[in-house]
Design a protein around this motif. Structure first.
Motif, mmCIF file in Angstrom:
data_model
loop_
_atom_site.group_PDB
_atom_site.id
_atom_site.type_symbol
_atom_site.label_atom_id
_atom_site.label_comp_id
_atom_site.label_asym_id
_atom_site.label_seq_id
_atom_site.Cartn_x
_atom_site.Cartn_y
_atom_site.Cartn_z
ATOM 1 N N VAL A 156 -27.224 -40.110 -35.519
ATOM 2 C CA VAL A 156 -25.995 -40.917 -35.257
ATOM 3 C C VAL A 156 -25.843 -41.733 -36.359
ATOM 4 O O VAL A 156 -24.662 -41.968 -37.035
ATOM 5 N N GLU A 157 -27.016 -42.422 -36.854
ATOM 6 C CA GLU A 157 -26.815 -43.435 -38.082
ATOM 7 C C GLU A 157 -26.349 -42.823 -39.126
ATOM 8 O O GLU A 157 -25.393 -43.204 -40.072
ATOM 9 N N VAL A 158 -26.925 -41.590 -39.611
ATOM 10 C CA VAL A 158 -26.423 -40.803 -40.569
ATOM 11 C C VAL A 158 -25.225 -40.515 -40.522
ATOM 12 O O VAL A 158 -24.266 -40.563 -41.619
ATOM 13 N N SER A 159 -24.615 -39.954 -39.449
ATOM 14 C CA SER A 159 -23.255 -39.554 -39.260
ATOM 15 C C SER A 159 -22.258 -40.601 -39.697
ATOM 16 O O SER A 159 -21.344 -40.376 -40.223
ATOM 17 N N LYS A 160 -22.694 -41.909 -39.152
ATOM 18 C CA LYS A 160 -21.874 -42.991 -39.380
ATOM 19 C C LYS A 160 -21.605 -43.298 -40.549
ATOM 20 O O LYS A 160 -20.506 -43.608 -41.238
ATOM 21 N N MET A 161 -22.881 -43.466 -41.327
ATOM 22 C CA MET A 161 -22.868 -43.596 -42.732
ATOM 23 C C MET A 161 -21.958 -42.490 -43.451
ATOM 24 O O MET A 161 -21.450 -42.870 -44.380
ATOM 25 N N ALA A 162 -22.245 -41.338 -43.309
ATOM 26 C CA ALA A 162 -21.371 -40.170 -43.891
ATOM 27 C C ALA A 162 -19.943 -40.522 -43.834
ATOM 28 O O ALA A 162 -19.267 -40.337 -44.759
ATOM 29 N N GLU A 163 -19.358 -40.751 -42.535
ATOM 30 C CA GLU A 163 -18.104 -41.124 -42.473
ATOM 31 C C GLU A 163 -17.677 -42.078 -43.244
ATOM 32 O O GLU A 163 -16.531 -42.022 -44.059
ATOM 33 N N GLN A 164 -18.334 -43.222 -43.317
ATOM 34 C CA GLN A 164 -18.145 -44.427 -44.122
ATOM 35 C C GLN A 164 -17.882 -44.029 -45.734
ATOM 36 O O GLN A 164 -16.815 -44.244 -46.610
ATOM 37 N N CYS A 165 -19.010 -42.879 -46.051
ATOM 38 C CA CYS A 165 -18.777 -42.417 -47.700
ATOM 39 C C CYS A 165 -17.545 -41.225 -47.706
ATOM 40 O O CYS A 165 -17.565 -40.801 -48.716
ATOM 41 N N GLY A 166 -16.972 -41.305 -46.649
ATOM 42 C CA GLY A 166 -15.871 -40.049 -46.768
ATOM 43 C C GLY A 166 -16.116 -38.814 -46.681
ATOM 44 O O GLY A 166 -15.241 -37.904 -46.738
ATOM 45 N N VAL A 167 -17.215 -38.533 -45.940
ATOM 46 C CA VAL A 167 -17.444 -36.911 -45.397
ATOM 47 C C VAL A 167 -16.737 -36.781 -44.322
ATOM 48 O O VAL A 167 -16.265 -37.685 -43.601
ATOM 49 N N GLN A 168 -16.154 -35.641 -44.448
ATOM 50 C CA GLN A 168 -14.966 -35.359 -43.314
ATOM 51 C C GLN A 168 -15.376 -34.162 -42.085
ATOM 52 O O GLN A 168 -14.452 -33.986 -41.495
ATOM 53 N N HIS A 169 -16.754 -33.969 -42.036
ATOM 54 C CA HIS A 169 -17.113 -33.023 -41.005
ATOM 55 C C HIS A 169 -18.765 -33.223 -41.018
ATOM 56 O O HIS A 169 -19.264 -33.154 -42.113
ATOM 57 N N VAL A 170 -19.355 -33.340 -39.708
ATOM 58 C CA VAL A 170 -20.724 -33.545 -39.613
ATOM 59 C C VAL A 170 -21.039 -32.260 -38.796
ATOM 60 O O VAL A 170 -20.348 -32.038 -37.714
ATOM 61 N N ALA A 171 -21.973 -31.607 -39.072
ATOM 62 C CA ALA A 171 -22.392 -30.376 -38.242
ATOM 63 C C ALA A 171 -23.927 -30.871 -38.073
ATOM 64 O O ALA A 171 -24.763 -30.993 -38.827
ATOM 65 N N LEU A 172 -24.406 -30.779 -36.741
ATOM 66 C CA LEU A 172 -25.688 -31.274 -36.419
ATOM 67 C C LEU A 172 -26.644 -29.851 -35.640
ATOM 68 O O LEU A 172 -26.008 -29.270 -34.835
ATOM 69 N N HIS A 173 -27.514 -29.679 -36.350
ATOM 70 C CA HIS A 173 -28.690 -28.707 -35.786
ATOM 71 C C HIS A 173 -29.520 -29.419 -34.818
ATOM 72 O O HIS A 173 -30.389 -30.409 -35.662
ATOM 73 N N GLY A 174 -29.562 -29.706 -33.757
ATOM 74 C CA GLY A 174 -30.292 -30.631 -33.038
ATOM 75 C C GLY A 174 -31.714 -30.449 -32.890
ATOM 76 O O GLY A 174 -32.183 -30.887 -32.073
ATOM 77 N N ARG A 175 -32.621 -30.094 -34.067
ATOM 78 C CA ARG A 175 -33.727 -30.085 -34.045
ATOM 79 C C ARG A 175 -34.243 -30.895 -35.090
ATOM 80 O O ARG A 175 -33.530 -31.292 -36.079
ATOM 81 N N THR A 176 -35.373 -31.634 -35.020
ATOM 82 C CA THR A 176 -36.029 -32.559 -36.247
ATOM 83 C C THR A 176 -36.557 -31.510 -37.312
ATOM 84 O O THR A 176 -36.778 -30.456 -36.883
ATOM 85 N N ARG A 177 -36.855 -32.102 -38.495
ATOM 86 C CA ARG A 177 -37.531 -31.314 -39.510
ATOM 87 C C ARG A 177 -38.782 -30.903 -38.993
ATOM 88 O O ARG A 177 -39.220 -29.901 -39.266
ATOM 89 N N GLN A 178 -39.437 -32.070 -38.281
ATOM 90 C CA GLN A 178 -40.835 -31.599 -37.792
ATOM 91 C C GLN A 178 -40.898 -30.505 -37.092
ATOM 92 O O GLN A 178 -41.763 -29.542 -36.839
ATOM 93 N N GLN A 179 -39.863 -30.223 -36.029
ATOM 94 C CA GLN A 179 -39.820 -28.920 -35.201
ATOM 95 C C GLN A 179 -39.617 -27.767 -35.781
ATOM 96 O O GLN A 179 -39.867 -26.819 -35.105
#
Ligand SMILES: Cc1cc2nc3c(=O)[nH]c(=O)nc-3n(C[C@H](O)[C@H](O)[C@H](O)COP(=O)(O)O)c2cc1C
Length: 349
Positions: A156-179
């Motif tokens: 969520v934090e990354v997505s908010k930051m991305a939006e502020q940087c001008g990113v225009q779409h976020v796609a989430l694969h809902g697993r962690t790297r560890q998983q």
């Protein structure tokens, strides 16, 4: 559940063929686009280290056909200057969208700070996004995982930051790297991101049926859905979801369609690569595609043990002839689980 826009680019239907290194190449994307229902295609992830050194492999990976549009090129890396150069190259190549990979779990990639490694270094990710944004005019998008591990689920934090940087779409694969690919994708997090940002958000992970896709659209309010492995098991899945989204019955592929898909794929592969490589890719698809077929386990083994184009074509012919005549093949059963597919780990360089 309607088309959505990334910048001024319409994604219609709101279904994306998720990037899969070693799988979603020029031939596979062509095959899937022809089945219908795919609203956007994405390249395999491409190393900015290779791209900016003009590696022939990267050049091959940037190719696409006009009918794939909208088409996104996905890059991975951690060096700001090279990320920017690669983004510019992708735009020059004619890509409609530039996507940054923040999800690859491969140690080779993460060790150098790229892929899901960027989720652990938000100042660097921010710098990359800001600098890329300044240097390209096509939309910039981001594909992320839930977080690096369970102690740091920062999507969520990354997505908010991305939006502020001008990113225009976020796609989430809902697993962690560890998983990696264990457990199930957390679609609740897709909803949390959707509620936290105003740019379009897509969800991704474990979609293998029309029902699951519709349920996730409804539960999360996501704008789009990315489908990866499910596309190999059922290349008609996009079309089927689109059918139902538009009030039609989901298309049911016939035996003839299934035979055609294999033959067509092999033809595309042979146009694009030497016979041995084409056989390897056929076997990779067979590992997933045969899951839904009667006698699929034996058919798969037969394909795995085919050592030439002639042999593989003969074996496809025998299998479908047998079924068309109402005969039994192998155990004659449909299996429940597909073979495990290696992730981007195998393809990471
Ligand atoms: C073989 C393989 C290769 C992958 N390569 C990439 C890649 O290059 N870039 C990327 O963003 N995700 C990559 N992924 C992740 C998929 O795009 C997707 O996020 C993941 O498989 C979950 O979706 P699914 O359950 O629909 O497959 C890869 C996955 C697999 C199985």
């Amino acid at each position: 559940m309607k088309p959505f826009n990334i910048g001024d680019i319409e994604i219609n239907p709101p279904l994306v063929l998720s990037p899969m290194a070693g799988v979603t190449d020029y031939s596979f994307r062509r095959l899937l686009k022809k089945r219908g229902g795919v609203g956007m295609t994405v390249s395999e992830f491409i190393s900015v280290e290779g791209m900016t050194r003009n590696s022939p492999q990267s050049k091959r990976m940037m190719r696409f056909r006009e009918f794939e549009r909208p088409f996104a090129i996905q890059i991975f890396g951690a060096n700001v200057r090279r990320m920017v150069m690669a983004a510019e190259m992708a735009e020059e190549q004619g890509a409609d969208i530039l996507d940054v990979n923040c999800g690859c779990p491969a140690p080779k990639v993460v060790k150098k700070g790229g892929g899901s490694g960027l989720l652990q270094n938000l100042p660097l990710l921010k710098e990359i996004l800001v600098e890329i944004k300044k240097s390209i005019s096509i939309p910039l998008t981001l594909k992320i995982r839930a977080g690096f591990d369970d102690t740091d689920r920062n999507a969520v934090e990354v997505s908010k930051m991305a939006e502020q940087c001008g990113v225009q779409h976020v796609a989430l694969h809902g697993r962690t790297r560890q998983q990696r690919y264990t457990g199930l994708a957390d679609w609740g997090l897709v909803k949390q991101i959707k509620d936290a940002v105003s740019i379009p958000v897509s969800g991704n992970g474990d979609v293998t049926s029309v029902e699951f896709a519709l349920e996730k659209f409804k539960e999360t309010g996501c704008d789009g859905i990315l489908i990866g492995r499910g596309a190999m098991q059922n290349p008609w899945l996009f079309r089927q979801i689109d059918d139902v989204l538009n009030g039609r019955d989901a298309y049911q592929p016939t035996l003839e369609d299934k035979q055609e898909v294999l033959l067509e794929f092999f033809e595309y592969l042979r146009e694009d690569m030497p016979e041995k490589a084409a056989l390897g890719k056929m076997k990779q698809l067979a590992g997933q595609f045969t899951k839904g077929l009667r006698g699929g386990a034996k058919f798969r083994q037969t394909l795995y043990h085919s050592h030439s184009a002639k042999e593989i074509l003969e074996n496809i012919g025998i299998y479908f002839d047998t079924l068309n005549k109402g005969g039994t093949y192998g155990s004659n059963e449909v299996e429940k689980d597909a073979e495990t597919l290696d992730s981007c780990e195998a393809a990471a360089v």
